[in-house]
Design a protein around this motif. Sequence first.
Motif, PDB file in Angstrom:
ATOM      1  N   ASP A  27       0.820  -1.210   0.000  1.00  0.00           N
ATOM      2  CA  ASP A  27       0.000   0.000   0.000  1.00  0.00           C
ATOM      3  C   ASP A  27       0.859   1.269   0.000  1.00  0.00           C
TER       4      ASP A  27
ATOM      5  N   THR B 188      -6.151   1.437  -0.897  1.00  0.00           N
ATOM      6  CA  THR B 188      -6.263   0.279  -0.013  1.00  0.00           C
ATOM      7  C   THR B 188      -7.577  -0.449  -0.247  1.00  0.00           C
TER       8      THR B 188
ATOM      9  N   PRO C 121      -2.748  -5.425   1.560  1.00  0.00           N
ATOM     10  CA  PRO C 121      -2.102  -4.107   1.530  1.00  0.00           C
ATOM     11  C   PRO C 121      -0.737  -4.078   2.210  1.00  0.00           C
TER      12      PRO C 121
END
Length: 314
Positions: free
Chosen positions: A11, A27, A44
Amino acid sequence: MPVTAAGRRFDQALAEMFPQYSRSRLTGWVKAGSVLLDGKKAPPRQLLHGGEKVELEAELEAEVVAAPEAMDLDIRFEDDDLLVLDKAPGLVVHPGAGNPAGTLLNALLHHCPKLAELPRGGIVHRLDKDTAGLMVVAKSIAAHTALVAMLSRHDVHRQYEAVVIGTMVSGGTVDQAIGRHQHDRLKQGVRDVEDGGKEAITHYRIRERFRAHSVLQCNLETGRTHQIRVHLAHMGHPLIGDPLYGNGLRLPRGADQALIDVLRGFRRQALHAERLAFEHPITGEALDFASPRPADQEALIEALRLDTAQHPDD
């Protein structure tokens, strides 16, 4: 992914690769499987080796649900990424309890339907219903992400004119955290950070003094709900006409009926967002806008000015 992404979280690296999208949006796409890592779904927080293939296939879904309504808007600037408008007093910004329609958001969605794809319809900061003046609205994801960051860094200059009760002596700064009022959920109040307050800083200077009132220029460092109204009331100088934080009518000694009528008839907080300046988040162009004082606030100040001229010894 670039080789330099080795050891980074999925992420985090995505946020750097696609800065036009917020971290929360990216995300969400990762969790939904709309972003693939080497052709597979990944969490993520997946750590990267560097050099992975990233596939982003996501559609911008509707972020707001409100009916478009045809309304007149005083737009001062507009391009593909943002618009700046001058909001009239009395116009609610977002639909809510008691105001399901007829709001600025409804008007914006009619003017630009794609705003439905942006968080809060592109509205990155707000003005209270009865506060007049300038607002900036994002029209693209990139502009929205950048404007939110600019507001957080205090890189947007916001200047207000306020007419307050009391004759103030000097300008200064109010550095008092603000949070939800402990007993009245409709109000905000000065609260310690340890007690849920958030940093709030207002700079003010005196423009004009009258017998029992003052005109101030206020500049915000932060943008808390009702910030200027709360800070000035906390100082003992609430805005004229403020229904939440005011403490009633204040009449100069010997005021004539004309002034009494103006003060009693001013039924909104005397606050105007008169200037908005910032760098265009996409082009870098310096933008600077000014809004003329609303007619009712102009009449209020003229009445106070005339009263002071008629009583030079007070």
